[in-house]
Design a protein around this motif. Structure first.
Motif, short mmCIF file in Angstrom:
data_model
loop_
_atom_site.label_atom_id
_atom_site.label_comp_id
_atom_site.label_asym_id
_atom_site.label_seq_id
_atom_site.Cartn_x
_atom_site.Cartn_y
_atom_site.Cartn_z
N MET A 105 19.66 -62.05 19.35
CA MET A 105 19.61 -61.20 20.53
C MET A 105 20.59 -60.06 20.39
SD MET A 105 19.14 -63.96 23.62
CE MET A 105 18.69 -62.65 24.75
N VAL A 106 20.36 -59.00 21.14
CA VAL A 106 21.16 -57.78 21.04
C VAL A 106 21.89 -57.56 22.35
CG1 VAL A 106 19.61 -56.72 19.38
CG2 VAL A 106 19.25 -56.32 21.81
N THR A 107 22.95 -56.74 22.27
CA THR A 107 23.72 -56.38 23.46
C THR A 107 23.61 -54.90 23.78
OG1 THR A 107 25.67 -56.05 22.06
CG2 THR A 107 25.37 -58.23 23.03
N LYS B 264 7.13 -62.22 31.51
CA LYS B 264 7.63 -60.86 31.73
C LYS B 264 8.73 -60.50 30.74
CE LYS B 264 8.87 -61.76 35.88
NZ LYS B 264 8.47 -63.17 35.83
N SER B 265 9.68 -61.41 30.55
CA SER B 265 10.78 -61.12 29.62
C SER B 265 10.29 -61.04 28.18
CB SER B 265 11.86 -62.20 29.75
OG SER B 265 12.42 -62.20 31.05
N THR B 266 9.29 -61.85 27.84
CA THR B 266 8.71 -61.76 26.50
C THR B 266 8.06 -60.41 26.28
OG1 THR B 266 8.31 -64.15 26.58
CG2 THR B 266 7.20 -62.91 24.85
N LEU B 267 7.35 -59.91 27.29
CA LEU B 267 6.73 -58.59 27.20
C LEU B 267 7.79 -57.50 27.13
CD1 LEU B 267 4.21 -56.77 27.32
CD2 LEU B 267 4.35 -56.90 29.83
N PHE B 268 8.87 -57.64 27.90
CA PHE B 268 9.96 -56.67 27.87
C PHE B 268 10.57 -56.59 26.47
CE2 PHE B 268 14.50 -55.81 28.17
CZ PHE B 268 14.52 -54.62 28.87
N ASN B 269 10.84 -57.74 25.87
CA ASN B 269 11.41 -57.74 24.52
C ASN B 269 10.45 -57.18 23.49
OD1 ASN B 269 13.72 -58.94 25.55
ND2 ASN B 269 13.13 -61.01 24.98
N ARG B 270 9.16 -57.43 23.69
CA ARG B 270 8.15 -56.92 22.75
C ARG B 270 8.08 -55.39 22.83
NH1 ARG B 270 5.58 -58.43 18.32
NH2 ARG B 270 5.41 -60.53 19.21
N LEU B 271 8.10 -54.83 24.03
CA LEU B 271 7.97 -53.38 24.18
C LEU B 271 9.23 -52.65 23.75
CD1 LEU B 271 6.07 -53.14 27.59
CD2 LEU B 271 5.13 -53.01 25.29
N TYR C 218 17.43 -53.22 32.10
CA TYR C 218 16.83 -51.96 31.68
C TYR C 218 16.84 -51.85 30.16
CZ TYR C 218 17.06 -50.38 36.54
OH TYR C 218 16.90 -50.26 37.89
N GLY C 219 15.85 -51.14 29.65
CA GLY C 219 15.75 -50.88 28.22
C GLY C 219 14.99 -49.60 27.98
N GLU C 220 14.81 -49.24 26.71
CA GLU C 220 14.11 -48.02 26.32
C GLU C 220 13.01 -48.37 25.33
OE1 GLU C 220 16.76 -44.97 24.92
OE2 GLU C 220 18.39 -45.70 26.21
N LEU C 221 11.92 -47.59 25.38
CA LEU C 221 10.83 -47.78 24.43
C LEU C 221 10.28 -46.42 24.02
CD1 LEU C 221 7.71 -47.40 25.89
CD2 LEU C 221 8.64 -49.29 27.21
N PRO D 162 -6.16 -57.51 28.85
CA PRO D 162 -5.71 -58.79 28.26
C PRO D 162 -4.71 -58.53 27.13
CG PRO D 162 -7.90 -58.24 27.45
CD PRO D 162 -7.54 -57.18 28.45
N ILE D 163 -3.60 -59.26 27.16
CA ILE D 163 -2.55 -59.08 26.14
C ILE D 163 -2.01 -60.46 25.74
CG2 ILE D 163 -1.85 -56.85 27.07
CD1 ILE D 163 0.65 -58.31 28.20
N SER D 164 -1.23 -60.45 24.68
CA SER D 164 -0.46 -61.62 24.27
C SER D 164 0.92 -61.11 23.87
CB SER D 164 -1.12 -62.34 23.09
OG SER D 164 -0.30 -63.40 22.63
N ALA D 165 1.88 -61.25 24.79
CA ALA D 165 3.22 -60.75 24.53
C ALA D 165 3.88 -61.51 23.38
CB ALA D 165 4.07 -60.87 25.79
N GLU D 166 3.52 -62.77 23.20
CA GLU D 166 4.14 -63.57 22.14
C GLU D 166 3.69 -63.09 20.77
OE1 GLU D 166 6.56 -66.48 20.51
OE2 GLU D 166 6.39 -65.88 22.61
#
Length: 658
Positions: free
Chosen positions: A136-138, A161-168, A188-191, A289-293
């Protein structure tokens, strides 16, 4: 003849047969029922029946046998957990016995948590958590990213939701697990997608009708993220039926009037894609339809979202001005000057900014960014980690510093899971405050999310410049507070000790006694001396008394942080250090003779934290008392308030490796 000689030498021993029993008690033969006294036949029959029943029970594997709890009566045999030591096999477990010694602090009682074997399994769990934390990152969003369009991810708990956030975002920033309700605050994050950039916010699981404290606060935090978002992605679990929280949340989003995209998650195979059409009953036009994993469907989702996002505003970079040696010396004494000096040499980019600001009123003039000449100091942003035990007021302090309800505050210990950060602009300087999860002992953490949050709190501490060690004034300095302060000290972070809830110690009633416990009000000087005695290794750290709930003395936190951050990056020239060495009387240092070293000269090799290299006559490890003596002498002459000082020894006569 040889055989007779052997017998002569052995004497009578050759006559003893090998089958003759040895001296001692003869082995007890199993008595039959007919040879036993009639009065004891019933007892013997009962024992034989119990032994036959036990032999017919299927035995467990050796691995399972090792995990069974050990008897505490000293017999060394194993009994099932919760069963009396002398109870027959198969009997019902008895109730847990409460003993007076169980409540004594530090008393090790023979419970299942203390049994050998359980500790080994517990350590294996922690190793798995530490391996996950290393991935994981900080990283937090940059200051310039606040002008980018925002995408909000929402949904009920445990839909991905968190899996999708980390993926994006392409990083593991948000904690992910099988336990529902892990994410609580906004993250918050950036993509970046197809040359365009955007911000994204991960919200907690929304349950609109839940009136409990934590779910209600999660819903309030999620509403803030939804209101400031330009586009919303609602996530549902495609492998389950629609739930009432999904329907209620869909109604709220449809009334908002913002573009909403329904992401049907966990569509791992092509055969499951058709099931996503069943979720059109929620009333959304965009169903994807998506698969965040596994990352499938991400391209279609981002194409649809970025089509409705507004174009980002053009960012004007701040000009940079390099400070001269005289300016750096003046800044070390008086602090940084955030205004543009009349005689300062402004770069062409700075003049271009001022010309543009005169023509367009919506663009504010930007001051030049002042940089150190050696390139190791940038006064643009200071990162501050708020650390401490659970329920000492870390989230309350973050809300008081930022002036808004950024983090969830509740009387329940361990409310904060993910680190929450917020940027505050004051006097032309940016302060990024990071609220970390409460650090507790390993034995006190049970859930995976709690264990991971403790490890991530230490990672965020190591990524910060300054740490605010929060101590509950009503409880005083505990052993865990000293351990947490040791983490900051050993990692080289600058430390400010903050005594929170000081209003409880000084607020009195009509009788002149404290309201919460009826004792006399605390004396600030005596309390500070008690803190210094218990945290002797942090003698260099300044100490503040505040009340985060009432907002008292909050302004002093900003002043101390600015001072400590400046002292942390201070640089002393080699000439000043050599003049300092001539004045130091090293005979006052209480160091054993075999550990004494002769210092030829000393120079500062790095800042943040200040690191000094000593050129000596011996290549030995510096004695701790000599290191403490030299550090105190440096602080008396040059300051370095709130920052630990590191030393490195380099011997002159050290042989180079061949």
């Amino acid at each position: 003849m040889a055989q007779r000689d052997d017998r002569k030498r052995l004497g009578k021993k050759h006559r003893q047969a090998s089958t003759r029993p040895k001296k001692g008690r003869a082995p007890k033969a199993t008595p039959t029922t007919g040879a036993v006294d009639p009065r004891k036949r019933k007892i013997l029959s009962t024992k034989r029946a119990a032994a036959d029943a036990a032999s017919r029970v299927t035995k467990q594997s050796p691995e399972r046998e090792k995990r069974r709890s050990i008897r505490t009566d000293g017999a060394g045999s194993k009994t099932p957990k919760g069963t009396a030591p002398n109870a027959p096999r198969g009997s019902a477990p008895r109730a847990k016995q409460v003993r007076p010694a169980d409540g004594i602090v530090g008393r090790q009682t023979p419970r299942s948590d203390n049994v050998a074997g359980r500790e080994r399994i517990h350590e294996e769990d922690w190793r798995d958590i530490e391996l996950l934390a290393s991935q994981m990152v900080t990283d937090t969003e940059s200051v310039d990213a606040r002008e980018l369009p925002l995408i909000a991810v929402c949904g009920r708990p445990n839909v991905g939701k968190s899996t999708l956030f980390n993926r994006l975002t392409g990083s593991r920033r948000s904690i992910v697990g099988d336990e529902p309700g892990i994410t609580r605050d906004r993250i918050y994050g950036e993509l970046e997608w197809m040359g365009r950039e955007a911000r994204i916010v991960d919200t907690g699981g929304v349950v609109p009708d839940d009136e409990a404290l934590i779910p209600a606060e999660i819903f309030r935090q999620a509403k803030v993220g939804l209101e400031e978002a330009d586009a919303i992605v609602m996530v549902v679990d495609g492998r389950t039926e629609l739930a009432s929280p999904d329907i209620e949340l869909a109604r709220l989003l449809l009334r908002g009037g913002k573009p909403v995209f329904l992401a049907v998650n966990k569509m791992d195979t092509d055969a499951m894609l058709a099931g996503a059409e069943n979720f059109r009953r929620l009333g959304f036009r965009n169903v994807l339809p998506i698969s965040a994993e596994h990352g499938s469907g991400m391209g279609d989702l981002l194409d649809a979202v970025f089509d409705v996002l507004p174009e980002p505003k053009e960012l004007i970079e701040e000009p940079e001005v390099m400070l001269t040696e005289m300016d750096e010396a003046l800044e070390d004494e008086t602090g940084p000057d955030y205004s543009v000096a009349a005689g300062a040499s402004v770069s062409p980019a700075a003049s271009l900014v001022h010309e543009t600001s005169e023509e367009t009123s919506d663009v504010a003039p930007k001051r030049p960014r002042m940089l150190r000449s050696h390139g190791e100091y940038d006064s643009k942003e200071t990162k501050i980690a708020i650390i401490g035990r659970p329920n000492v007021g870390k989230s309350t302090l973050l809300n008081a510093l930022t002036g808004k309800q950024r983090a969830i505050v509740s009387p329940i210990a361990g409310t904060t899971r993910d680190a929450v950060d917020e940027v505050v602009e004051r006097g032309g300087h940016s302060f990024r405050f990071v609220d970390t999860a409460g650090i507790r002992r390993k034995g006190k953490t049970k859930l995976m999310a709690e264990k991971l949050s403790v490890i991530m709190a230490r990672k965020h501490l190591e990524a910060a410049d300054v740490s605010l060690l929060i101590i509950d004034a009503a409880e005083g300095v505990a052993a865990l507070d000293a351990n947490i302060g040791g983490y900051a000290h050993e990692s080289g972070r600058s430390v400010i000790i903050v005594i929170n809830k000081w209003d409880l110690m000084t607020r009195t009633g009509k009788d002149g006694m404290r309201l919460f416990d009826g004792k006399p009000p605390a004396d600030q000087k005596q309390y500070e001396q008690d803190v210094r005695d218990k945290l002797k290794y942090l003698e260099y750290a300044p100490l503040l008394f505040i009340s985060a709930a009432d907002g008292k003395n909050i302004e002093s936190v900003f002043k101390k942080v600015e001072l400590v951050a400046r002292e942390r990056r201070k640089r002393v020239t080699t000439g000043q250090m050599n003049k300092f060495l001539e004045k130091v009387d090293f005979q006052k240092a209480s160091v054993p003779m075999n550990k004494r070293v002769r210092i030829y000269y000393m120079t500062q090799a790095a800042v943040a934290p200040p690191t000094f290299v000593l050129f000596t006559d011996k290549d030995i490890k510096m004695h701790f008392s000599f290191e403490r003596f030299l550090g105190n002498q440096i602080r008396e002459n040059f300051g370095f308030i709130g920052s630990p000082i590191w030393f490195k020894i380099k011997a002159r006569n050290k042989k180079k490796p061949e």
